[in-house]
Design a protein around this motif. Sequence first.
Motif, PDB file in Angstrom:
ATOM      1  N   VAL A  53     -31.561 -11.525  -8.995  1.00 62.97           N
ATOM      2  CA  VAL A  53     -30.717 -12.361  -9.850  1.00 62.97           C
ATOM      3  C   VAL A  53     -31.467 -12.959 -11.032  1.00 62.97           C
ATOM      4  CG1 VAL A  53     -29.155 -12.899  -7.936  1.00 62.97           C
ATOM      5  CG2 VAL A  53     -31.041 -14.470  -8.462  1.00 62.97           C
ATOM      6  N   ARG A  54     -32.725 -12.555 -11.230  1.00 67.97           N
ATOM      7  CA  ARG A  54     -33.525 -13.106 -12.330  1.00 67.97           C
ATOM      8  C   ARG A  54     -32.996 -12.638 -13.686  1.00 67.97           C
ATOM      9  NH1 ARG A  54     -39.196 -11.066 -11.676  1.00 67.97           N
ATOM     10  NH2 ARG A  54     -38.082  -9.179 -11.084  1.00 67.97           N
ATOM     11  N   SER A  55     -33.636 -13.087 -14.733  1.00 68.05           N
ATOM     12  CA  SER A  55     -33.239 -12.718 -16.096  1.00 68.05           C
ATOM     13  C   SER A  55     -33.846 -11.377 -16.495  1.00 68.05           C
ATOM     14  CB  SER A  55     -33.700 -13.790 -17.090  1.00 68.05           C
ATOM     15  OG  SER A  55     -35.123 -13.776 -17.185  1.00 68.05           O
ATOM     16  N   ARG A  56     -33.297 -10.770 -17.534  1.00 70.90           N
ATOM     17  CA  ARG A  56     -33.845  -9.511 -18.058  1.00 70.90           C
ATOM     18  C   ARG A  56     -35.305  -9.661 -18.464  1.00 70.90           C
ATOM     19  NH1 ARG A  56     -30.651  -5.116 -19.232  1.00 70.90           N
ATOM     20  NH2 ARG A  56     -28.502  -5.531 -18.694  1.00 70.90           N
ATOM     21  N   GLU A  57     -35.636 -10.792 -19.047  1.00 69.75           N
ATOM     22  CA  GLU A  57     -37.022 -11.019 -19.460  1.00 69.75           C
ATOM     23  C   GLU A  57     -37.961 -10.978 -18.259  1.00 69.75           C
ATOM     24  OE1 GLU A  57     -34.420 -13.042 -20.390  1.00 69.75           O
ATOM     25  OE2 GLU A  57     -34.248 -12.273 -22.436  1.00 69.75           O
ATOM     26  N   GLU A  58     -37.529 -11.565 -17.154  1.00 68.09           N
ATOM     27  CA  GLU A  58     -38.349 -11.547 -15.948  1.00 68.09           C
ATOM     28  C   GLU A  58     -38.485 -10.127 -15.395  1.00 68.09           C
ATOM     29  OE1 GLU A  58     -37.753 -15.583 -13.546  1.00 68.09           O
ATOM     30  OE2 GLU A  58     -35.846 -14.763 -14.307  1.00 68.09           O
ATOM     31  N   TRP A  59     -37.391  -9.378 -15.403  1.00 72.74           N
ATOM     32  CA  TRP A  59     -37.446  -7.994 -14.926  1.00 72.74           C
ATOM     33  C   TRP A  59     -38.407  -7.170 -15.776  1.00 72.74           C
ATOM     34  CZ3 TRP A  59     -31.461  -7.582 -15.325  1.00 72.74           C
ATOM     35  CH2 TRP A  59     -30.864  -8.253 -14.256  1.00 72.74           C
ATOM     36  N   LEU A  60     -38.350  -7.380 -17.092  1.00 72.69           N
ATOM     37  CA  LEU A  60     -39.236  -6.627 -17.981  1.00 72.69           C
ATOM     38  C   LEU A  60     -40.701  -6.977 -17.728  1.00 72.69           C
ATOM     39  CD1 LEU A  60     -37.154  -6.805 -21.274  1.00 72.69           C
ATOM     40  CD2 LEU A  60     -37.695  -4.728 -19.965  1.00 72.69           C
ATOM     41  N   GLU A  61     -40.959  -8.221 -17.384  1.00 69.42           N
ATOM     42  CA  GLU A  61     -42.328  -8.671 -17.157  1.00 69.42           C
ATOM     43  C   GLU A  61     -42.934  -8.114 -15.867  1.00 69.42           C
ATOM     44  OE1 GLU A  61     -44.425 -12.917 -16.253  1.00 69.42           O
ATOM     45  OE2 GLU A  61     -42.977 -12.855 -17.898  1.00 69.42           O
ATOM     46  N   THR A  62     -42.146  -8.096 -14.793  1.00 77.96           N
ATOM     47  CA  THR A  62     -42.699  -7.724 -13.480  1.00 77.96           C
ATOM     48  C   THR A  62     -42.179  -6.412 -12.921  1.00 77.96           C
ATOM     49  OG1 THR A  62     -40.966  -8.854 -12.234  1.00 77.96           O
ATOM     50  CG2 THR A  62     -42.924 -10.155 -12.835  1.00 77.96           C
ATOM     51  N   GLY A  63     -41.102  -5.896 -13.497  1.00 80.25           N
ATOM     52  CA  GLY A  63     -40.402  -4.787 -12.866  1.00 80.25           C
ATOM     53  C   GLY A  63     -39.408  -5.331 -11.848  1.00 80.25           C
ATOM     54  N   VAL A  64     -38.699  -4.414 -11.201  1.00 75.07           N
ATOM     55  CA  VAL A  64     -37.677  -4.747 -10.210  1.00 75.07           C
ATOM     56  C   VAL A  64     -38.087  -4.062  -8.914  1.00 75.07           C
ATOM     57  CG1 VAL A  64     -35.217  -4.523  -9.633  1.00 75.07           C
ATOM     58  CG2 VAL A  64     -35.913  -4.890 -12.007  1.00 75.07           C
ATOM     59  N   GLY A  65     -37.864  -4.713  -7.800  1.00 77.59           N
ATOM     60  CA  GLY A  65     -38.183  -4.097  -6.518  1.00 77.59           C
ATOM     61  C   GLY A  65     -37.505  -2.743  -6.378  1.00 77.59           C
ATOM     62  N   ALA A  66     -38.218  -1.775  -5.835  1.00 74.97           N
ATOM     63  CA  ALA A  66     -37.648  -0.440  -5.629  1.00 74.97           C
ATOM     64  C   ALA A  66     -36.433  -0.534  -4.715  1.00 74.97           C
ATOM     65  CB  ALA A  66     -38.695   0.487  -5.024  1.00 74.97           C
ATOM     66  N   GLY A  67     -35.327   0.042  -5.154  1.00 71.21           N
ATOM     67  CA  GLY A  67     -34.095   0.009  -4.381  1.00 71.21           C
ATOM     68  C   GLY A  67     -33.255  -1.232  -4.583  1.00 71.21           C
ATOM     69  N   VAL A  68     -33.739  -2.163  -5.394  1.00 67.89           N
ATOM     70  CA  VAL A  68     -33.057  -3.440  -5.634  1.00 67.89           C
ATOM     71  C   VAL A  68     -32.166  -3.310  -6.862  1.00 67.89           C
ATOM     72  CG1 VAL A  68     -33.447  -5.871  -6.225  1.00 67.89           C
ATOM     73  CG2 VAL A  68     -34.927  -4.732  -4.552  1.00 67.89           C
ATOM     74  N   TRP A  69     -30.978  -3.888  -6.786  1.00 65.95           N
ATOM     75  CA  TRP A  69     -30.036  -3.862  -7.906  1.00 65.95           C
ATOM     76  C   TRP A  69     -30.261  -5.075  -8.801  1.00 65.95           C
ATOM     77  CZ3 TRP A  69     -25.307  -3.033  -4.216  1.00 65.95           C
ATOM     78  CH2 TRP A  69     -25.278  -1.704  -3.798  1.00 65.95           C
ATOM     79  N   PRO A  70     -30.615  -4.880 -10.076  1.00 67.74           N
ATOM     80  CA  PRO A  70     -30.779  -6.016 -10.993  1.00 67.74           C
ATOM     81  C   PRO A  70     -29.415  -6.486 -11.522  1.00 67.74           C
ATOM     82  CG  PRO A  70     -31.358  -3.972 -12.101  1.00 67.74           C
ATOM     83  CD  PRO A  70     -31.012  -3.616 -10.693  1.00 67.74           C
ATOM     84  N   ILE A  71     -29.001  -7.647 -11.070  1.00 66.39           N
ATOM     85  CA  ILE A  71     -27.732  -8.248 -11.510  1.00 66.39           C
ATOM     86  C   ILE A  71     -28.045  -9.709 -11.835  1.00 66.39           C
ATOM     87  CG2 ILE A  71     -25.348  -8.800 -10.931  1.00 66.39           C
ATOM     88  CD1 ILE A  71     -25.409  -6.510  -8.895  1.00 66.39           C
ATOM     89  N   SER A  72     -28.287 -10.001 -13.088  1.00 62.50           N
ATOM     90  CA  SER A  72     -28.749 -11.326 -13.480  1.00 62.50           C
ATOM     91  C   SER A  72     -27.647 -12.373 -13.388  1.00 62.50           C
ATOM     92  CB  SER A  72     -29.281 -11.298 -14.915  1.00 62.50           C
ATOM     93  OG  SER A  72     -29.669 -12.601 -15.307  1.00 62.50           O
ATOM     94  N   MET A  73     -27.983 -13.490 -12.765  1.00 68.42           N
ATOM     95  CA  MET A  73     -27.043 -14.607 -12.710  1.00 68.42           C
ATOM     96  C   MET A  73     -26.946 -15.308 -14.063  1.00 68.42           C
ATOM     97  SD  MET A  73     -29.241 -17.307 -10.374  1.00 68.42           S
ATOM     98  CE  MET A  73     -27.925 -18.496 -10.242  1.00 68.42           C
ATOM     99  N   HIS A  74     -27.749 -14.871 -15.023  1.00 66.15           N
ATOM    100  CA  HIS A  74     -27.765 -15.461 -16.358  1.00 66.15           C
ATOM    101  C   HIS A  74     -26.914 -14.674 -17.347  1.00 66.15           C
ATOM    102  CE1 HIS A  74     -31.003 -17.913 -14.814  1.00 66.15           C
ATOM    103  NE2 HIS A  74     -31.569 -16.814 -14.376  1.00 66.15           N
ATOM    104  N   GLU A  75     -26.222 -13.646 -16.885  1.00 66.14           N
ATOM    105  CA  GLU A  75     -25.435 -12.799 -17.779  1.00 66.14           C
ATOM    106  C   GLU A  75     -23.948 -12.888 -17.442  1.00 66.14           C
ATOM    107  OE1 GLU A  75     -27.099  -8.851 -17.705  1.00 66.14           O
ATOM    108  OE2 GLU A  75     -28.996  -9.524 -18.566  1.00 66.14           O
ATOM    109  N   ASP A  76     -23.138 -12.490 -18.422  1.00 63.85           N
ATOM    110  CA  ASP A  76     -21.682 -12.469 -18.228  1.00 63.85           C
ATOM    111  C   ASP A  76     -21.313 -11.567 -17.061  1.00 63.85           C
ATOM    112  OD1 ASP A  76     -21.380 -14.124 -20.411  1.00 63.85           O
ATOM    113  OD2 ASP A  76     -20.965 -12.485 -21.805  1.00 63.85           O
ATOM    114  N   ARG A  77     -20.201 -11.874 -16.473  1.00 63.96           N
ATOM    115  CA  ARG A  77     -19.635 -11.092 -15.371  1.00 63.96           C
ATOM    116  C   ARG A  77     -20.444 -11.153 -14.087  1.00 63.96           C
ATOM    117  NH1 ARG A  77     -20.086  -5.854 -16.896  1.00 63.96           N
ATOM    118  NH2 ARG A  77     -19.110  -5.249 -14.957  1.00 63.96           N
TER     119      ARG A  77
END
Length: 157
Positions: A53-77
């Motif tokens: 649920v982190r932000s896009r900036e955080e995902w870009l900095e660290t990557g996303v866990g393998a198999g994990v769905w990036p769905i930011s709580m900071h974005e629309d919808r």
Amino acid sequence: MKTAHGRRVFVLGLAASPVALATSRLHAQTQTTWSADEAYDALLANRARVIDVRSREEWLETGVGAGVWPISMHEDRFPDRLFAAKALADSRDVGLICATGGRSATLLRALRQAGYEGYADISEGMLGSRQGPGWLAAGLPVVPLDAALASMPEELA
């Protein structure tokens, strides 16, 4: 299945949840929590899905866990995508992960207060917390954001 009204109540509850967090320590002790290792094991065994649920900036900095769905709580919808992910998980639980466990714990409390079940907090987060070393320090696999987005189900885009 919950109605659109229920989702609006959830979103309003999420906005108010910092107040609830500060006043309800007992409720926080009863939440379902997973370690990063437990979450990854559940992913591998197809017993769970995990949402970052982190932000896009955080995902870009660290990557996303393998198999994990990036769905930011900071974005629309976000609520629509969160509930769509739960529907895609079928009977499996959905783990929520953020950087250090704060946002995911707050989100879990809001979901529980709104009557939603089947979610868990990955309390270590990606970076670690008092609960444990976190996904990255545990040496669990990560993928770049573009790879994580490309592997997401179309319904979550």
